[in-house]
Design a protein around this motif. Sequence first.
Motif, PDB file in Angstrom:
ATOM      1  N   GLN A  13      23.551  42.381  53.927  1.00 35.40           N
ATOM      2  CA  GLN A  13      24.167  42.042  52.644  1.00 35.40           C
ATOM      3  C   GLN A  13      25.597  42.575  52.541  1.00 35.40           C
ATOM      4  O   GLN A  13      26.265  42.378  51.530  1.00 35.40           O
ATOM      5  CB  GLN A  13      23.312  42.575  51.503  1.00 35.40           C
ATOM      6  CG  GLN A  13      21.896  42.019  51.483  1.00 35.40           C
ATOM      7  CD  GLN A  13      21.868  40.501  51.391  1.00 35.40           C
ATOM      8  OE1 GLN A  13      22.063  39.919  50.337  1.00 35.40           O
ATOM      9  NE2 GLN A  13      21.622  39.842  52.525  1.00 35.40           N
ATOM     10  N   VAL A  15      29.428  42.324  53.306  1.00 34.82           N
ATOM     11  CA  VAL A  15      30.336  41.205  53.576  1.00 34.82           C
ATOM     12  C   VAL A  15      31.753  41.736  53.714  1.00 34.82           C
ATOM     13  O   VAL A  15      32.096  42.821  53.219  1.00 34.82           O
ATOM     14  CB  VAL A  15      30.289  40.147  52.456  1.00 34.82           C
ATOM     15  CG1 VAL A  15      28.917  39.504  52.375  1.00 34.82           C
ATOM     16  CG2 VAL A  15      30.693  40.734  51.107  1.00 34.82           C
ATOM     17  N   THR A  55      30.269  36.626  55.792  1.00 33.91           N
ATOM     18  CA  THR A  55      28.995  37.325  55.926  1.00 33.91           C
ATOM     19  C   THR A  55      28.823  37.839  57.349  1.00 33.91           C
ATOM     20  O   THR A  55      29.637  37.589  58.241  1.00 33.91           O
ATOM     21  CB  THR A  55      27.825  36.396  55.593  1.00 33.91           C
ATOM     22  OG1 THR A  55      27.685  35.430  56.655  1.00 33.91           O
ATOM     23  CG2 THR A  55      28.052  35.666  54.281  1.00 33.91           C
ATOM     24  N   LEU A  85      26.711  30.715  49.897  1.00 30.26           N
ATOM     25  CA  LEU A  85      26.142  32.057  50.037  1.00 30.26           C
ATOM     26  C   LEU A  85      24.742  32.174  49.456  1.00 30.26           C
ATOM     27  O   LEU A  85      24.064  33.181  49.687  1.00 30.26           O
ATOM     28  CB  LEU A  85      27.048  33.084  49.356  1.00 30.26           C
ATOM     29  CG  LEU A  85      28.466  33.245  49.896  1.00 30.26           C
ATOM     30  CD1 LEU A  85      29.233  34.244  49.042  1.00 30.26           C
ATOM     31  CD2 LEU A  85      28.451  33.691  51.349  1.00 30.26           C
ATOM     32  N   ARG A  88      21.880  33.380  51.479  1.00 24.74           N
ATOM     33  CA  ARG A  88      22.094  34.635  52.210  1.00 24.74           C
ATOM     34  C   ARG A  88      22.025  35.855  51.296  1.00 24.74           C
ATOM     35  O   ARG A  88      22.506  36.922  51.668  1.00 24.74           O
ATOM     36  CB  ARG A  88      23.467  34.583  52.897  1.00 24.74           C
ATOM     37  CG  ARG A  88      23.625  33.471  53.931  1.00 24.74           C
ATOM     38  CD  ARG A  88      22.760  33.719  55.158  1.00 24.74           C
ATOM     39  NE  ARG A  88      23.164  34.917  55.846  1.00 24.74           N
ATOM     40  CZ  ARG A  88      24.092  34.945  56.830  1.00 24.74           C
ATOM     41  NH1 ARG A  88      24.698  33.831  57.200  1.00 24.74           N
ATOM     42  NH2 ARG A  88      24.393  36.074  57.427  1.00 24.74           N
TER      43      ARG A  88
END
Length: 282
Positions: A13, A15, A55, A85, A88
């Motif tokens: 998680q 980024v 990501t 996103l 994700r």
Amino acid sequence: MIVAVYPALAHSQTVSVRNGEGEHGFGWMFGYEGRCYVLMPKHVAGLYPKVSIMTSAPVVTSSATTIAPFWPEIDLAVGVGGSALDSRCPARLDDLEETPQSLNAAMGYLHRLTPAGEEERTALRIGNRNYLTFDAELAGGQNTIAQGTSGAFLFVDGKPLGMAVTSNDTSRATFIRSGEILIHVRRYLSEQAGAYVPPEPDEPVTPAPAAEGALPLVFEAATMPPVNPRFAPENMLGGGSSSSRRRPGCPSCSGLRRRPRSRGWSCVRRRPKAGPCPSGSF
């Protein structure tokens, strides 16, 4: 210093964030009521509303619209991610909840991304906790905490403990506690019912005047993301550059002084005998 690089077997998680001024930092994304949001420091979000998000591998890139509706002294912003996103973002806002185990932890791992999207973890020793922040320093070795680390989260047992915001020493950094972030973000999202409402700009932004007989420039839609977030359509409707716009690398304010704005610090030319810059972000 202990540094480990992990292939993204499970989607991280963490980024990478690039703002419209070309500056880089990090953030942490989470899902809330069907949307993906990215937490980052306000100074990483920068002066423009659009940022680029990258990501972990397999890399997905997207833009995000940043908002900073919190009290001015907290270096915190939220990016509303694009639909790319959404798949994700398995993390949840409540993952920021502090636990007795995390509050008593002596060690944690700073999570960052390499340009290839691999997750890099650096061991830090936790100390100097207070009500809003805590400090952490490198566990050993001669390496330093590099510039561009702002927004990286420190994790304990896989849970985020705090977000890096400042560093006055190359071997340590100051973090906003995850519990403090949770209080503000949860209140904002719950009061907004998870719906993004564009904030009022600090200064009215109007399209540049059109030539006589021509139509004014108005943004309707875009089919491709910008090469640089600075040139996102939403960032291009103003009347041009300003002498008070922060230059790249401005957190150090070398030869400049810093002026607070609702979206971070801006640099202006230092007047003679101006006072020193505040201790800065990194």
